[in-house]
Structures are given as structure tokens and as C-alpha cells.
Scaffold this active site. Sequence first.
Site, PDB file in Angstrom:
ATOM      1  N   ASN A  38     110.649 -43.450  45.322  1.00 49.00           N
ATOM      2  CA  ASN A  38     109.709 -42.678  44.510  1.00 49.00           C
ATOM      3  C   ASN A  38     108.451 -42.486  45.354  1.00 49.00           C
ATOM      4  O   ASN A  38     107.662 -43.412  45.520  1.00 49.00           O
ATOM      5  CB  ASN A  38     109.419 -43.476  43.228  1.00 49.00           C
ATOM      6  CG  ASN A  38     108.464 -42.742  42.302  1.00 49.00           C
ATOM      7  OD1 ASN A  38     107.927 -41.685  42.646  1.00 49.00           O
ATOM      8  ND2 ASN A  38     108.239 -43.316  41.141  1.00 49.00           N
TER       9      ASN A  38
ATOM     10  N   ARG B 265     113.269 -39.776  43.274  1.00 55.63           N
ATOM     11  CA  ARG B 265     112.645 -39.254  42.061  1.00 55.63           C
ATOM     12  C   ARG B 265     111.881 -37.996  42.463  1.00 55.63           C
ATOM     13  O   ARG B 265     111.012 -38.045  43.339  1.00 55.63           O
ATOM     14  CB  ARG B 265     111.673 -40.282  41.488  1.00 55.63           C
ATOM     15  CG  ARG B 265     110.882 -39.699  40.339  1.00 55.63           C
ATOM     16  CD  ARG B 265     109.798 -40.648  39.893  1.00 55.63           C
ATOM     17  NE  ARG B 265     109.140 -40.136  38.727  1.00 55.63           N
ATOM     18  CZ  ARG B 265     107.812 -40.055  38.595  1.00 55.63           C
ATOM     19  NH1 ARG B 265     107.013 -40.436  39.559  1.00 55.63           N
ATOM     20  NH2 ARG B 265     107.288 -39.581  37.490  1.00 55.63           N
TER      21      ARG B 265
ATOM     22  N   HIS C   3     108.630 -37.862  32.470  1.00 57.89           N
ATOM     23  CA  HIS C   3     109.185 -39.188  32.105  1.00 57.89           C
ATOM     24  C   HIS C   3     110.627 -39.062  31.605  1.00 57.89           C
ATOM     25  O   HIS C   3     111.112 -39.920  30.871  1.00 57.89           O
ATOM     26  CB  HIS C   3     108.366 -39.879  30.977  1.00 57.89           C
ATOM     27  CG  HIS C   3     106.953 -40.149  31.317  1.00 57.89           C
ATOM     28  ND1 HIS C   3     105.938 -40.041  30.396  1.00 57.89           N
ATOM     29  CD2 HIS C   3     106.362 -40.556  32.466  1.00 57.89           C
ATOM     30  CE1 HIS C   3     104.781 -40.350  30.969  1.00 57.89           C
ATOM     31  NE2 HIS C   3     105.021 -40.664  32.222  1.00 57.89           N
TER      32      HIS C   3
ATOM     33  N   ARG D  88      94.082 -39.742  31.398  1.00 58.59           N
ATOM     34  CA  ARG D  88      94.282 -38.338  31.016  1.00 58.59           C
ATOM     35  C   ARG D  88      93.985 -38.153  29.534  1.00 58.59           C
ATOM     36  O   ARG D  88      94.301 -39.024  28.720  1.00 58.59           O
ATOM     37  CB  ARG D  88      95.713 -37.909  31.319  1.00 58.59           C
ATOM     38  CG  ARG D  88      95.982 -37.724  32.794  1.00 58.59           C
ATOM     39  CD  ARG D  88      97.410 -37.299  33.063  1.00 58.59           C
ATOM     40  NE  ARG D  88      98.104 -38.300  33.844  1.00 58.59           N
ATOM     41  CZ  ARG D  88      99.407 -38.526  33.779  1.00 58.59           C
ATOM     42  NH1 ARG D  88     100.171 -37.815  32.960  1.00 58.59           N
ATOM     43  NH2 ARG D  88      99.962 -39.446  34.517  1.00 58.59           N
TER      44      ARG D  88
ATOM     45  N   GLU E 265     113.420 -47.098  35.168  1.00 61.10           N
ATOM     46  CA  GLU E 265     113.632 -45.762  35.737  1.00 61.10           C
ATOM     47  C   GLU E 265     114.411 -45.836  37.049  1.00 61.10           C
ATOM     48  O   GLU E 265     115.237 -44.974  37.337  1.00 61.10           O
ATOM     49  CB  GLU E 265     112.285 -45.067  35.943  1.00 61.10           C
ATOM     50  CG  GLU E 265     111.668 -44.658  34.612  1.00 61.10           C
ATOM     51  CD  GLU E 265     110.187 -44.319  34.703  1.00 61.10           C
ATOM     52  OE1 GLU E 265     109.367 -45.266  34.678  1.00 61.10           O
ATOM     53  OE2 GLU E 265     109.849 -43.140  34.784  1.00 61.10           O
TER      54      GLU E 265
END
Length: 400
Positions: free
Chosen positions: A7, A95, A184, A245, A388
Site C-alpha cells: 500500500n 492497493r 474503503h 476531514r 484490508e
Amino acid sequence: MKVLVINTGSSSIKYQLFNMPSGQVFCSGLLERVGDIKGILTHKTYPGTDKELKHVETKPIRNHSVGMARVAELLVDKEFGIINSANEIDLVGHRVVHGGEKFAKTTEITKDVKEAIKHLSPLAPLHNPANLIGIEVAEQIFAKAKQVAVFDTAFHQSIPEKAFRYAIPSKFYTKNGVRVYGFHGTSHRYITKRAASLLNKPIEEVNLITIHIGNGASMAAIKNGKSIDTTLGLTPLPGLVMGTRSGDIDPGVIFYLNETLGYALKDIKNILNKESGLKGLTNDNDMRVITERVEKGDKEALLALEIYTYRIKKYIGAYLAAIGEKPDAIIFTAGVGENSAVIRLMAVGGLLHLGIELDAELNKKGGGERCISSTNSSIAIWVIPTNEELEIARQAVGIA
Ligand code: ADP
């Protein structure tokens, strides 16, 4: 089969080496501050079930190439290594953040796929170019391995048009691809599969509301095992309140900040991405710190938790309506969802009239996959830790 999951972020690389199909982790690691003179590499090897060998290096990591080359050295290192040669890696699963509408599935990486990932970069300017660098470096170092892209947007490609379109002039969708993509996806997919298995249902029959709350945060409505709506959009800004965020705001706020208060667009972008969310409300973006402040009577921190959990609650209501029948379960996952009993309690508190109630004691107990709803609750509530990296490894093996 040895599967390396990579990733690559703009200044970081995370990796994990799996033995598949068992899912055993041989080693994992993180390179931080890539491109900085103060680089940090943390490499962990797992020689036995409960054993962990940790190795940390702090030295400049000039770029992603240099970083990955060092990872390859560590994989074969006499002390910390786990394989004899880079050629032992069978598959590398990458990813990739944005797959646009082109990639609804995991894909073997070819020249054309790389071109397409590059072409999608305007939709994920911080991520896709970094993902591409990771791919190109891995192609050189692990030349014998098949390289596979697992897209963060792919799981949400089943969202119907009525949910993924914005009500702005149609040409922005038809010509420019402006729509909800969601992110996600790898986590929501993993949770959906685990939930189906834990609830003893075929995946095609499982209906869920999945709540992934970490630094980034998103929810998804899952009907018959497929994503039918999600809170992130064209970009990872809307929806839930996140670490830094903003989540949902009136788009008019942007014009107000620009035209009336004189902030430049690039500053507003920075404010909404890096200075908002929990950080904007409390000056802290770590939920642990904010919760401790609440325990000490800090009102500002309490208000932030109220705003954070009210947003989750609102989307639970929206997704109950979107799914159109009683979901089997509501699932909490990721750093906050897995660890914070108070956030779970505030998010689903007061929803018994909708068939949703936590068991206060079960909610407080930690550890692993667990059902935390009360016997009154007709919708089950679960905590399922996400994974993940394992999902990426499985996806990669799935097309091997
Ligand atoms: P990322 O989105 O970076 O993958 P994670 O899923 O690891 O994030 O979640 C990180 C967040 O989880 C941190 O901001 C931290 O506030 C939160 N977190 C971790 N442990 C706890 C805890 N025990 N209580 C509350 N929040 C926690």
C-alpha cells in the site's frame, strides 16, 4: 503461495507478506517519511505464532524505489528475513485508491492497466500517482511475481445510478466522470464477507450497515451482499466527520470562505482535508485523546463527540430506508469502531424504536469479532476488526 501486499502512499509504504491460502503473516512493515531525510522503517517478522521480531531503522529514504529496495533486502536478511530470494514472491497485490468506473474488479496489472490508473489520477491526485510508483518499483524488484491491482473503489461499483449521481449538470458526469465512487471498499467488502459467515448466511442474502471509522471514515449500505450506497463520494471528503476531514458540509461554505472571507481555493482545500473534522472541532484528531478530555469534563471535546456520533446516527436512519428491509446487522470496524465503546454507544443510543439496542456490558468488553447487541435488539450489532491487507491478498490469489 507467497503474496506480498503493498500500500503505497505519497510519503509512506505499508507492506505485509502472507502465506496463502492460510493467511498466515510472515512479516509486515511500514516506511514513513519517504522522500525525507528523517525516514523511518519499521519491519516486523513473525517467526512463531506469538513471537514478534521488530527492527527499526531511522535514516533517509530518498524515494519509493530506495524504500522498496530496502524492504526487499530485509525480506531476505539473515536475521530479519523470511525468504531466500525476491523471486520466491508469487504475487504482489497493490492497493490502488481510484479505479473509476473502469475497474469494478481486481485486475492483473498490464501496461494498459497502468495507463488507466494514470489516466484516473485527476480523481485521486495524492494517491494514484503514488500507487503507480509502488507498482513500477515492485515490477522491477519482484520481477517473477504476478502484479495485481485491488481498487478501493471497486466494491462500490454496484451502487445504482440514483445513488451515485449528483444533481449537477449531467455533462459533468457523462464527460468528466463526476459522481460518487466511494472508498474503503476493500474494508467494507471484507466486513461483508465476515458478517455473512458469522451470521451464517449466504453472502447474496446478507443486508448490513457497515461503519468503518478510523482516521478516515465511511459507512455503506449493503443489500444482498452488495454496496448500494456509501458516504464518501467523488473524493474522500463527504459523509462522516473524520480525523481531519470535514465530512458533509453545505458546498456554499466553500464560496463563503472564498468570496466573503478571502481564502484562496487551495487554502480551503487544505482546511477541509487537514484542519477540519475532529481536529477542527477540538485541535486533536486522535479519538483516544478526545475521549480522555471528555472524561475530564471538557465541553468542547464532548460537543465534538456529539457531532461525530450524530452524523453516524443520521446515516444509520438513511441506510435503513435505503436498504428497504430490516438489515441483519450493523457492524462497527476500524480504529475507532473496534476500540471505542463510548462512540458505539453514542452512535446507536436511543434507536430501540428502530429495533437497535446495545448491550451495555457486551459493548464494554474488548477483543475480536463480537456481537454487542441486547436481546431486545431485532437488528444485531457487531464489532468486526477489519483486515484490508488480508482481503487484498485474497483478491490477488482469486485472480491468480
Ligand atoms: P486509518 O484510517 O489511519 O487506517 P485506523 O483505522 O488505524 O486509521 O484508526 C485510527 C484511529 O483509531 C485513531 O485516530 C484513534 O483515535 C482511534 N483509536 C485507536 N484506538 C482507540 C481507542 N482505544 N479508543 C478510541 N479510539 C481509538
